[in-house]
Design an enzyme around this catalytic site. Structure first.
Site, PDB file in Angstrom:
ATOM      1  N   ASP A 299       0.817  -1.199   0.000  1.00 19.63           N
ATOM      2  CA  ASP A 299       0.000   0.000   0.000  1.00 19.63           C
ATOM      3  C   ASP A 299       0.859   1.261   0.000  1.00 19.63           C
ATOM      4  O   ASP A 299       0.440   2.311  -0.455  1.00 19.63           O
ATOM      5  CB  ASP A 299      -0.903   0.000   1.228  1.00 19.63           C
ATOM      6  CG  ASP A 299      -1.819   1.203   1.234  1.00 19.63           C
ATOM      7  OD1 ASP A 299      -2.622   1.315   0.291  1.00 19.63           O
ATOM      8  OD2 ASP A 299      -1.711   2.040   2.139  1.00 19.63           O
TER       9      ASP A 299
ATOM     10  N   GLY B 280      -3.209   6.255  -2.330  1.00 24.58           N
ATOM     11  CA  GLY B 280      -2.666   5.737  -3.583  1.00 24.58           C
ATOM     12  C   GLY B 280      -3.658   5.637  -4.721  1.00 24.58           C
ATOM     13  O   GLY B 280      -3.509   6.267  -5.766  1.00 24.58           O
ATOM     14  N   LEU B 281      -4.710   4.865  -4.513  1.00 26.35           N
ATOM     15  CA  LEU B 281      -5.625   4.623  -5.638  1.00 26.35           C
ATOM     16  C   LEU B 281      -6.350   5.915  -6.019  1.00 26.35           C
ATOM     17  O   LEU B 281      -6.624   6.164  -7.184  1.00 26.35           O
ATOM     18  CB  LEU B 281      -6.631   3.531  -5.271  1.00 26.35           C
ATOM     19  CG  LEU B 281      -7.423   3.007  -6.467  1.00 26.35           C
ATOM     20  CD1 LEU B 281      -6.483   2.432  -7.529  1.00 26.35           C
ATOM     21  CD2 LEU B 281      -8.408   1.939  -6.026  1.00 26.35           C
TER      22      LEU B 281
HETATM   23  S1  SF4 Z   1      -7.191   1.707  -2.142  1.00 22.61           S
HETATM   24 FE1  SF4 Z   1      -5.583   3.207  -1.990  1.00 22.61          FE
HETATM   25  S2  SF4 Z   1      -4.885   3.019   0.036  1.00 22.61           S
HETATM   26 FE2  SF4 Z   1      -6.053   1.205  -0.343  1.00 22.61          FE
HETATM   27  S3  SF4 Z   1      -4.551  -0.277  -1.084  1.00 22.61           S
HETATM   28 FE3  SF4 Z   1      -5.365   0.722  -2.835  1.00 22.61          FE
HETATM   29  S4  SF4 Z   1      -3.946   2.337  -3.226  1.00 22.61           S
HETATM   30 FE4  SF4 Z   1      -3.587   1.721  -1.155  1.00 22.61          FE
END
Ligand code: SF4
Ligand code: SF4
Lengths: 430, 520
Positions: B282, B417-418
């Site tokens: 993550d 991140g996402l």
């Molecule tokens: S949703 Fe965002 S915070 Fe959660 S694992 Fe995916 S990238 Fe990371």
């Protein structure tokens, strides 16, 4: 500058001043006059305040203003350092250099105040000369004035007095033989100014001009036909400077609460010979609204005992409002200076047995406060939390200057400021 | 004369107040005008202390000058001794009183007050708050500490003892750091003899010589004292400040060495989540996040190491206002391939943040202002701070728990991140406007509306003052499609690229050429 006089010369005795006053000399727990810059720099929108002082002065401004600054402030400090003191640098050249840097960075500035501090006064740096010299360089784009906000000459709100007084000689002259004009003197929130303007106009008074003005290009004219109302009780030098230009004060209480606001408006109305009926017609709805607003808080405040530490010089009008309109009991009303003349109307409305105090010895005053165990204590930021921790409810006084409280439509807000600490205490079960 | 908007440090007597307020039974008499009493609110409002600082101000006025200011000082000193009955006193002058030269030291010596009085000479027009604190602590220790008896070799089974030096009132997380370090030392089998000045009494200061060694928690405050104790009491001192995982491990080894113990068992038992959190997938998106650091030297140095080694950020700017420790910060910056910014001019810091366009600012309350204005994520890592940086919960910076706190605090302000990817992908979506804040951060006062500090229009390359580089309208449009949190970087890169190639105009092509050139 003539500020020293304030502390020294007892004001002329007038009106009801026979009450005993505790006059103390000891540690004061009050800000210096620099603090006024915190509200002045927002009020006069094209002005900049350059404090000529020490790191302490800069730190005071930042600590007192910290929470309240959202945009880049229109004040700064030119910090005197050892090179200046040792004579290795010419202080005046240094000042000129800093002013040049500042004005280059802020081309939007039309009015620059050089503000004196304790160190600048102790080393006898003549800021009025400096202002004169610099004015020549920057006229007509920038006007440069000076006043003192030093802690050896001024307390807290007196900085505003110094600032306004320094502007008076600059005001344009109201031509002789003009109709009488009305000037309101002392910082008010814009919204409050607008309310007052509407009321005066509806009564048939001239549209008032305000000092300070919002824009330095619109300095209000003054002359022998000017009648002025003080909106704040701490404006001694300003009043004197206005009188020097021929203006005359309309004696009045201060526009806090229904009674104060009514008395203040009425004093002006009388000056222009407005009849009672017109006055009532114009003010009735405002008064009624204010009465209704106060009703909500009367229950919370009535019978509660209040103690004022000296701070803003608003203490006497506030005490008058809280005792007469909210039914609070006054234990001690402390104020840095008791200006008997400007406060004459206020003092005559205070209950006979109130204990007034002027000046301060904070330790002795704390002893009296502890002994009295008030329900509410009005004090500065340094004392509030320690008193709360001892179980005393407090109202920090600086908030009274940063909240629009004058006039009918703010009377409820004013009462609420005092009710909130009590309401909060009643709510909390932790 | 120096033009100042905000100051990173107060005057040196405020440093002295931080020492006096930290101690339990020491009173400070300060020759000063009334306005200087503002300093009380630093402690009662910002730090939310429930007591007034133990300071009496003489609050002399203009009319007293040249007559009886010395008398006012003497009276205040005697009255405050009578009232507070402290076990030691500090006396000194603020900037204004320094100019009138009333000689507090001489007056104190002649006062007949029956407790030790430490006169402070703190040159206000030359020195600042941290120096004032360090000097006050040093003078106080010199005056109060008792000569240590010849230390008999420690008996079997008696735990080694150290002093914790440096935590003060108004310090950034000092209260919590003391707790964390005391816990950590206890795990190692080391006792704390005295922690000073925070919560110490005059008698505790007198006992400092009884410890085996000193832990220098905050070099800005304790370095001078610890060196003096080292010379005069043969107490070695620590040199590593345990902020961050690596530094905490190093600190443990250093302390173990000084105490003559084996840290292996404790190290195995002590846990830290930062290493795993940072390695978990993550956290991938944190890689190379551009961070700007400005703080006191201790926290700036620690932050540089944590950011680069423990979070995988890229440190693009590093600086400090602690001139006394500028050398260390310069060296660290050099290691990171950048040049340190050593200044106490807020405007200079602001300019550099603006030029560097980092994605995260780690700084003081002042940098929080700057970051807010520029719409950049920010975490506070050092004094000066505001009331919200004295949290109710325990949140140390030091030790392994401190590292956990830091992980949370320095990742939390960033876009997740996402979410970041989504914004990049669907930037034309009308709901992803420029004011989008990370979805886990509410729009409260702290985040506030984003003030557009620079004109929306890309302006001339600020880097040098050659002929301005013009943005073609199409390129400008394209730039605006880039999410705000990387837009600054894209703009900067494009301008740098154009300058490098001697281009006078930036086209859409230039924008993408720059992207290819600089990588992400
Ligand atoms: S949703 Fe965002 S915070 Fe959660 S694992 Fe995916 S990238 Fe990371
Ligand atoms: S009291 Fe004097 S020295 Fe202190 S902050 Fe005010 S002007 Fe500056």
């Amino acid at each position: 500058m003539s500020h020293a006089v304030i502390a020294d010369v007892p004001a002329p005795k007038e009106g009801c001043s026979e009450r005993p006053v505790i006059r103390e000399r000891g540690q004061r727990e009050v800000f210096c006059g620099l603090t006024g810059i915190i509200w002045l720099h927002r009020k006069i929108q094209d002005a900049f305040f350059l404090i000529v002082g020490s790191r302490t002065c800069a730190h005071l401004m930042q600590s007192a203003a910290g929470v309240m600054i959202f945009a880049e402030p229109r004040f700064a400090t030119a910090i005197i350092d050892e090179r200046d003191l040792a004579g290795m640098a010419d202080v005046n050249d240094e000042l000129d250099r800093n002013v040049a840097r500042l004005l280059e960075r802020r081309p939007d500035i039309n009015l620059l105040f050089l503000v004196g501090s304790c160190p600048s006064e102790v080393i006898k740096l003549d800021l009025s000369k400096a202002a004169e010299r610099l004015s020549k360089n920057y006229a007509p784009d920038v006007r440069i004035l000076n006043y003192s906000g030093s802690g050896i000459e001024t307390t807290f709100t007196q900085g505003e007095d110094g600032c306004l007084a320094s502007m008076v000689p600059e005001l344009p002259t109201l031509p002789e033989g003009s109709d009488q004009s009305l000037m309101i003197v002392g910082c008010l929130a814009d919204v409050v100014e607008d309310q007052f303007t509407r009321i005066f106009e509806r009564m048939g008074l001239p549209t008032p001009v305000y000092l300070p003005m919002r824009d330095s290009n619109e300095m209000p004219p003054v002359g022998p036909d000017t009648r002025y109302l003080l909106a704040q009780p701490y404006l001694m030098d300003t009043a004197r400077a206005l009188e020097d230009r021929g203006a005359k004060r309309i004696p009045a209480p201060f526009p806090l609460g229904v009674e104060g606001t009514t008395g203040w408006l009425k004093a002006a109305a009388n000056q222009w010979g407005i009849d009672q009926q017109t006055f009532d017609e114009v003010t009735a709805s405002g008064r009624a609204r204010a009465e209704r607003a106060l009703e909500c808080y009367r229950e919370q405040l009535a019978g509660k005992r209040i103690f004022f530490f000296p701070d803003s010089q608003l203490e006497v009008p506030l005490a008058r409002f809280l005792s007469r309109e909210m039914g609070m009991e006054l234990i001690e009303v402390g104020t840095p200076y008791l200006h008997q003349q400007h406060l004459a109307d206020e003092l005559s409305m205070l209950p006979e047995d109130v204990q007034l105090s002027e000046g301060q010895d904070v330790e002795k005053q704390l002893d009296r406060c502890h002994a009295a165990t008030p329900d509410l204590t009005v004090c500065g930021l340094g004392l509030a939390n320690p008193l709360e921790a001892e179980g005393l409810a407090t109202k920090w006084s600086i908030e009274l200057l940063f909240t629009p409280t004058q006039g009918f439509d703010q009377a409820g807000d004013l009462a609420e400021l005092f009710a909130r600490p009590l309401v909060r205490r009643a709510k909390l079960k932790v | 004369m120096q033009l100042t908007v905000w100051t990173y440090e107060g005057p040196p007597h405020v440093g002295a107040m931080r020492i006096a307020t930290a101690l339990k039974d020491v009173h400070y008499v300060l020759h000063a005008p009334q306005g200087d009493t503002y300093a009380d609110l630093l402690f009662t409002m910002i730090e939310r202390r429930d007591h007034r600082p133990p300071v009496t101000y003489t609050t002399f006025q203009a009319r007293d000058l040249g007559k009886d200011t010395a008398e006012i000082f003497r009276d205040a000193m005697l009255a405050s001794y009578e009232r507070f009955k402290p076990n030691a006193m500090l006396v000194g002058a603020s900037c204004t009183a320094e100019l009138i030269q009333d000689d507090p030291a001489g007056l104190a010596a002649a006062s007949g007050i029956p407790v030790p009085i430490v006169p402070l000479e703190l040159p206000s027009y030359q020195k600042k708050e941290n120096w004032g604190a360090a000097e006050t602590f040093y003078q106080l220790v010199r005056k109060l500490v008792r000569p240590a008896e010849e230390a008999a070799p420690r008996e079997e089974g008696v735990r080694p003892r150290c002093n914790l030096l440096g935590p003060t009132a108004l310090g950034f997380r000092h209260r919590d750091d003391v707790r964390e370090i005391t816990y950590l030392l206890d795990k190692l089998g080391i006792d704390v003899n005295v922690c000073a000045p925070l919560n110490a009494t005059a008698e505790d200061i007198a006992r400092l010589g009884e410890a085996d060694f000193n832990v220098v928690m905050y070099p800005e405050i304790a370095d001078t004292t610890a060196r003096w104790l080292e010379r005069n009491f043969k107490q070695p001192r620590t040199t590593i400040v345990p902020i961050g995982v690596g530094a905490t491990r190093d600190f443990i080894h250093e302390v173990a060495e000084l105490a003559g113990i084996d840290p292996a068992a404790a190290l195995k038992e002590l846990e830290c989540r930062l290493p795993w959190y940072s390695r978990s997938i993550d956290s991938n998106y944190l890689t190379g996040k551009r961070v700007f650091i400005f703080a006191d030297a201790t926290h700036a140095l620690a932050a540089a190491r944590i950011a680069s080694e423990e979070l995988g950020y890229e440190v693009v700017g590093l600086g400090t206002y602690s001139r006394e420790f500028a050398r260390d910060v310069r060296a660290k910056a050099k290691d990171l391939g950048i040049e340190a910014l050593i200044t106490d001019d807020y405007l200079e810091v602001e300019q550099q943040v603006q030029d560097l366009q980092p994605e995260l600012v780690l700084g003081t309350q002042m940098e929080r202002h700057i970051a807010k204005r520029l719409g950049i994520a920010c975490a506070v890592i050092s004094a000066p701070v505001h009331v919200q940086d004295y949290p109710a919960r325990t949140s140390p910076q030091m030790g392994f728990e401190g590292a956990n706190v830091i992980f949370d605090d320095w990742v939390h302000p960033l876009m997740m991140g996402l979410e970041e990817h989504l914004l990049g992908m669907f930037r034309e979506d009308f709901e992803f406007n420029d004011d989008a804040v990370p979805s886990h951060l509410a729009m409260h006062g702290e985040t506030g509306p984003r003030v557009q500090a620079q004109p929306e229009k890309p302006d001339a390359a600020a880097a040098d003052d050659k002929a301005p580089i013009i943005w073609e309208p199409d390129a400008e449009k394209e730039l605006r499609k880039i999410p705000f949190f990387v837009r600054g970087k894209a703009k900067r890169n494009a301008e740098a690229f154009a300058a490098e190639k001697g281009l006078s105009q930036i086209t859409v092509e230039t924008l993408y050429d720059a992207k290819a050139h600089f990588g992400r």
